[in-house]
Design an enzyme around this catalytic site. Sequence first.
Site, PDB file in Angstrom:
ATOM      1  N   GLY A  12     112.065 -19.336  77.897  1.00 34.61           N
ATOM      2  CA  GLY A  12     111.417 -19.119  76.613  1.00 34.61           C
ATOM      3  C   GLY A  12     110.093 -19.798  76.413  1.00 34.61           C
ATOM      4  O   GLY A  12     109.407 -19.516  75.430  1.00 34.61           O
ATOM      5  N   GLY A  14     107.610 -19.773  78.770  1.00 35.43           N
ATOM      6  CA  GLY A  14     106.618 -19.161  79.649  1.00 35.43           C
ATOM      7  C   GLY A  14     105.779 -18.117  78.943  1.00 35.43           C
ATOM      8  O   GLY A  14     105.787 -17.987  77.714  1.00 35.43           O
ATOM      9  N   VAL A  16     105.861 -14.705  78.652  1.00 31.94           N
ATOM     10  CA  VAL A  16     106.491 -13.694  77.800  1.00 31.94           C
ATOM     11  C   VAL A  16     107.291 -14.350  76.677  1.00 31.94           C
ATOM     12  O   VAL A  16     107.270 -13.878  75.531  1.00 31.94           O
ATOM     13  CB  VAL A  16     107.382 -12.750  78.641  1.00 31.94           C
ATOM     14  CG1 VAL A  16     108.033 -11.694  77.754  1.00 31.94           C
ATOM     15  CG2 VAL A  16     106.560 -12.079  79.740  1.00 31.94           C
ATOM     16  N   TYR A 140     112.409 -11.544  96.018  1.00 37.29           N
ATOM     17  CA  TYR A 140     112.329 -11.469  94.556  1.00 37.29           C
ATOM     18  C   TYR A 140     112.738 -10.081  94.066  1.00 37.29           C
ATOM     19  O   TYR A 140     113.503  -9.938  93.109  1.00 37.29           O
ATOM     20  CB  TYR A 140     110.904 -11.786  94.110  1.00 37.29           C
ATOM     21  CG  TYR A 140     110.684 -11.717  92.612  1.00 37.29           C
ATOM     22  CD1 TYR A 140     111.034 -12.786  91.801  1.00 37.29           C
ATOM     23  CD2 TYR A 140     110.099 -10.595  92.027  1.00 37.29           C
ATOM     24  CE1 TYR A 140     110.828 -12.731  90.425  1.00 37.29           C
ATOM     25  CE2 TYR A 140     109.888 -10.534  90.664  1.00 37.29           C
ATOM     26  CZ  TYR A 140     110.248 -11.604  89.859  1.00 37.29           C
ATOM     27  OH  TYR A 140     110.039 -11.540  88.502  1.00 37.29           O
ATOM     28  N   PRO A 167     108.412  -4.315  82.849  1.00 38.09           N
ATOM     29  CA  PRO A 167     106.995  -4.331  82.475  1.00 38.09           C
ATOM     30  C   PRO A 167     106.106  -4.224  83.699  1.00 38.09           C
ATOM     31  O   PRO A 167     106.498  -4.599  84.805  1.00 38.09           O
ATOM     32  CB  PRO A 167     106.830  -5.703  81.804  1.00 38.09           C
ATOM     33  CG  PRO A 167     107.859  -6.552  82.452  1.00 38.09           C
ATOM     34  CD  PRO A 167     109.008  -5.653  82.816  1.00 38.09           C
ATOM     35  N   VAL A 170     101.881  -8.409  83.548  1.00 38.42           N
ATOM     36  CA  VAL A 170     101.736  -9.044  82.240  1.00 38.42           C
ATOM     37  C   VAL A 170     100.678 -10.149  82.316  1.00 38.42           C
ATOM     38  O   VAL A 170     100.599 -10.869  83.301  1.00 38.42           O
ATOM     39  CB  VAL A 170     103.075  -9.657  81.771  1.00 38.42           C
ATOM     40  CG1 VAL A 170     102.986 -10.062  80.302  1.00 38.42           C
ATOM     41  CG2 VAL A 170     104.233  -8.706  82.010  1.00 38.42           C
ATOM     42  N   TRP A 205      89.995 -12.623  95.974  1.00 38.65           N
ATOM     43  CA  TRP A 205      90.742 -12.417  97.212  1.00 38.65           C
ATOM     44  C   TRP A 205      91.046 -10.937  97.404  1.00 38.65           C
ATOM     45  O   TRP A 205      91.497 -10.249  96.487  1.00 38.65           O
ATOM     46  CB  TRP A 205      92.043 -13.209  97.166  1.00 38.65           C
ATOM     47  CG  TRP A 205      91.838 -14.693  97.343  1.00 38.65           C
ATOM     48  CD1 TRP A 205      90.670 -15.346  97.599  1.00 38.65           C
ATOM     49  CD2 TRP A 205      92.842 -15.703  97.274  1.00 38.65           C
ATOM     50  NE1 TRP A 205      90.873 -16.699  97.695  1.00 38.65           N
ATOM     51  CE2 TRP A 205      92.196 -16.950  97.503  1.00 38.65           C
ATOM     52  CE3 TRP A 205      94.209 -15.692  97.039  1.00 38.65           C
ATOM     53  CZ2 TRP A 205      92.884 -18.156  97.507  1.00 38.65           C
ATOM     54  CZ3 TRP A 205      94.901 -16.894  97.049  1.00 38.65           C
ATOM     55  CH2 TRP A 205      94.245 -18.112  97.284  1.00 38.65           C
TER      56      TRP A 205
END
Length: 318
Positions: A12, A14, A16, A140, A167, A170, A205
């Site tokens: 909570g 971070g 988003v 991941y 999403p 972001v 990069w």
Amino acid sequence: MGDKCVILVTGGTGLVGQAIKTIADGEEKRPNEEWYFASSKDADLSDREATEKLFERVKPTHVIHLAAMVGGLFRNLKYNLDFYRTNTLINDNVLNASFKNGVKKVVSCLSTCIFPDKTTYPIDETMVHNGPPHDSNFGYSFSKRMIDVLNRAYNKQHGCQFTSVIPTNVFGPYDNFNLEDGHVLPGLINKIYCAKRDNTPFTVWGTGSPRRQFIYSLDLARLMIWVLRDYPEIDPIILSVGEEDEVSIKEAAEAVIEAMEFKGEVKFDTTKSDGQFKKTASNAKLRKYRPDFKFTPFKQAVKESCNWFEANYETLRK
């Protein structure tokens, strides 16, 4: 969600989570909703006992599950095993604790990187399991895919209302601006800030040619609150701007250059990996439910993010 609701947001603090807090405490505030934004300091969600104690303490009726071990392209390339194991533990613990505690609805956050590397475009919600993801972040990606499997299994076996959102890229306030393992837009913002401060070239990069759909964190927050309250399906839903709003990394860099008023030299380091060239997603399903939703224009969102970065430079993640 007419009765009293206690909504636990994992991860909570971070990007988003803080966006959801801004919207839930502001324009979408409802008197029957009590929000609890948990961080890693509240519980190590990869530990089952710690997760269960958090649920016992908060007693949530609803959960938005954002917590994850995350990183940019180069960290994913190096630590695929760690990303898989840690995220698999977190996801299993959170959903199992939600089931045990009778949580009415869980909305988990996935990512477009879960989609197959070799596919047709645009990708949509039916294509999640159609082939292996890109090899750069398979750990991941597979761990996130398994949330969809868990959601379906909990629904079929126990009738749980567990769903997920997907999403696209972001960005916004409270992002991780780390130059080594952050995501592309916050990394560009920090690089330009440093180049401007030190009077050095700004180096992007890769070739700048990969294309991405970026969603402003505050727009995503508005949509995730809607999903929690009103989205009826177990199947995931892509939360994204339209295909026509996809931009190249070069165009994203140019938007940051404009927002930060950078006048120096710009270079592209083509020895660095580009990662996946594109992962264009369809937002047709979202538009079926929310045809009138207005996304913040990309350049405006980038400018607001840059302003927040400069105002909070001393304390933000970098």
